[in-house]
Write an enzyme that holds these catalytic residues in place. Structure first.
Site, PDB file in Angstrom:
ATOM      1  CE  LYS A  79      -2.889 -82.861  44.686  1.00  0.00           C
ATOM      2  NZ  LYS A  79      -3.420 -83.939  43.513  1.00  0.00           N
ATOM      3  CB  SER A 154      -7.080 -84.322  44.489  1.00  0.00           C
ATOM      4  OG  SER A 154      -6.036 -84.771  43.999  1.00  0.00           O
ATOM      5  CB  SER A 178      -6.049 -85.530  40.924  1.00  0.00           C
ATOM      6  OG  SER A 178      -7.051 -86.199  41.663  1.00  0.00           O
TER       7      SER A 178
HETATM    8  N1  GLN Z   1     -11.205 -88.227  41.810  1.00  0.00           N
HETATM    9  C1  GLN Z   1     -10.234 -89.349  41.877  1.00  0.00           C
HETATM   10  C2  GLN Z   1     -10.525 -89.871  43.249  1.00  0.00           C
HETATM   11  O1  GLN Z   1     -11.159 -89.385  44.185  1.00  0.00           O
HETATM   12  C3  GLN Z   1      -8.891 -89.418  41.562  1.00  0.00           C
HETATM   13  C4  GLN Z   1      -8.146 -88.663  42.460  1.00  0.00           C
HETATM   14  C5  GLN Z   1      -6.576 -88.448  42.058  1.00  0.00           C
HETATM   15  O2  GLN Z   1      -6.214 -88.466  41.096  1.00  0.00           O
HETATM   16  N2  GLN Z   1      -5.624 -88.068  43.155  1.00  0.00           N
HETATM   17  O3  GLN Z   1      -9.846 -90.912  43.523  1.00  0.00           O
END
Ligand code: GLN
Length: 476
Positions: A79, A154, A178
């Site tokens: 990532k 994400s 994420s």
């Molecule tokens: N979707 C969640 C957010 O927008 C989690 C993001 C993440 O785990 N980095 O915060």
């Protein structure tokens, strides 16, 4: 069949027997990328040269008869918020568009010494804020199962790359879901380790009390190998200084799950309105299989669930606003000089950050400001303690908790972009896990149509049980 379809385990066996070479395996992954990535857009940067160099080194070791680790020579994607020395690292943000990492993250150092091969850096929501990769400043990633739909986020690029066989496994980060949510949306396995199990050194911080790096893989077995390689204490991350025994994948793999001894908890607060029918059916079907095999299934209660999202959307932005203060256009990254320093900060941060990131910085600054701190931030910290307690109480009665990973399968592009609240609601089953700091894994529990993830949550530092449970599920 492309060699990149192999699991880590299969690839390792073939490498050891010299049926294939690491260079061949790497070339196979690179070929899949060349063939598919124009459409999928899982990658932001390709590191083909580095990958081939790493693969060649592993082949030399094999030729010399040296023993190799399970990950040696196996192509991986990373990532784009995890640093690899001398490779661009953007967090999918314009503010870091041309930033080149000066050092290796601890997980990368560990993987390098295990002989890993890195094929590239994957797309994500900007600074890991989002659930669809639509917040990437550069491009959205498409779900390989249905390219009209999002891959989740994400870590959407990492999940899509694994699903499309553009790599054998990938690393993601999970602050509120994420790793697990994109794994669920794309039909791969995703593990969010216990907070403190994996060093965060060299991970671009989003919300430091919630962030964890973890694997996205094709099987639970592969996830166990990766977790073994990346976990353990690190003097560069004080939160990883755990004195616990080191995790060994073999402990999971050599000791099959005893279904008759497994107690599964089903939180009653999770199976309520808002959970899409097909998702509920698939998840209940999976739980039924455990029951049929002899496991005990009982209802548990996590009474503070209703406050989890509100609590997360105070604590997370508070930490975001502090962590992202460093991107000021002076130290590194995008810079927009104006007539004085203050104006330069404003212009740089306005132009460098996307809308969602700016929204969270503003929210975070607000909840931390004097007069509001007690009413919001402090209160949220108290609620967080209750959420943690809920899990501790439930785990007095059961060994694992099973839930859907998300309330519905992958949605279409644009479906939720205009309504941030609808997007946030999709994280309802993953966010409490980060607030409590416990580990959880998402495994696919529906085949044939849009993938659905089954989430298996465990006790602090009990990755062993959730991996064993996931493995047992794959086998039945
Ligand atoms: N979707 C969640 C957010 O927008 C989690 C993001 C993440 O785990 N980095 O915060």
């Amino acid at each position: 069949m492309s060699l990149a379809k192999l699991t880590i385990k299969e690839a390792h066996e073939k490498l050891k027997k010299r049926e294939i070479s690491a260079v061949e395996l790497t070339q196979a992954a690179l070929k899949e990328i060349e063939k598919k990535d124009e459409k999928i857009s899982a990658f932001l940067t390709l590191t083909s040269e580095l990958a081939l160099k790493q693969a060649k080194k592993v082949d030399e070791q094999i030729a010399l008869g040296e023993s190799i680790s399970p990950l040696a020579g196996v192509p991986a994607a990373v990532k784009d918020n995890i640093l690899i020395e001398d490779v661009k690292c953007t967090a999918a943000s314009k503010i870091l568009e041309n930033y080149v990492a000066a050092y290796d993250a601890t997980v990368i150092k560990k993987l390098k010494s295990a002989g890993a091969v890195f094929v590239g850096k994957t797309n994500m929501d900007e600074f890991a804020m989002g659930s669809s990769t639509e917040n990437s400043a550069f491009k959205p990633t498409r779900n390989p199962v249905d390219t009209e739909r999002v891959p989740g986020g994400s870590s959407g690029g990492s999940a899509a790359a694994v699903k499309a066989d553009e790599c054998v496994y990938a690393l993601g980060s999970d602050t509120g879901g994420s790793i697990r949510q994109p794994a669920g949306f794309c039909g791969v396995v995703g593990l969010k380790p216990t907070y403190g199990a994996v060093s965060r050194y060299g991970l671009m911080a989003m919300a430091s009390s919630l962030d964890q790096i973890g694997p996205l893989a094709k099987t639970a077995e592969d996830a166990a190998y990766i977790f073994e390689a990346i976990s353990g204490p690190d003097e560069n991350d004080a939160t990883s200084q755990s004195k616990r025994p080191v995790f060994k994948a073999d402990d999971v793999l050599s000791e099959p799950l005893n279904f008759k001894k497994l107690k599964i908890g089903i939180p009653k607060e999770y199976f309520v309105e808002g959970l899409e029918h097909e998702t509920e059916k698939a998840v209940r079907g999976a739980i039924q299989k455990f029951e049929d095999a002899g496991a005990e299934v009982k209802e548990v209660s996590l009474p503070s669930t209703g406050y989890a999202l509100a609590c997360y959307y105070i604590i997370m932005p508070a930490e975001v606003s502090a962590n992202l203060a460093r991107y000021d256009g002076i130290k590194y990254g995008y810079s927009k000089p104006e007539r004085d320093l203050f104006e330069s900060y404003l212009a740089t941060r306005h132009e460098g950050f996307g809308k969602e990131v700016r929204r969270r910085i503003m929210l975070g600054t607000y909840v931390l400001s004097s007069g509001y701190y007690d009413a919001y931030y402090l209160k949220a910290q108290k609620v967080r303690a209750l959420i943690k307690k809920d899990f501790e109480n439930a785990f007095k009665e059961v060994d694992v908790i099973m839930t859907p990973t998300s309330p519905s399968p992958a949605f279409k592009f644009g479906e939720k972009t205009d309504d941030p609240l609808a997007m946030y609601l999709a994280d309802i089953y993953t966010v409490p896990v980060n607030l409590a700091g416990v580990p959880a894994i998402s495994v696919p529990c529906r085949e044939g149509s849009l993938p659905i993830g089954l989430q298996i949550i465990g006790r602090h530092f009990d990755e062993k049980t959730i991996l064993q449970t996931a493995l047992a599920y794959e086998r039945i």
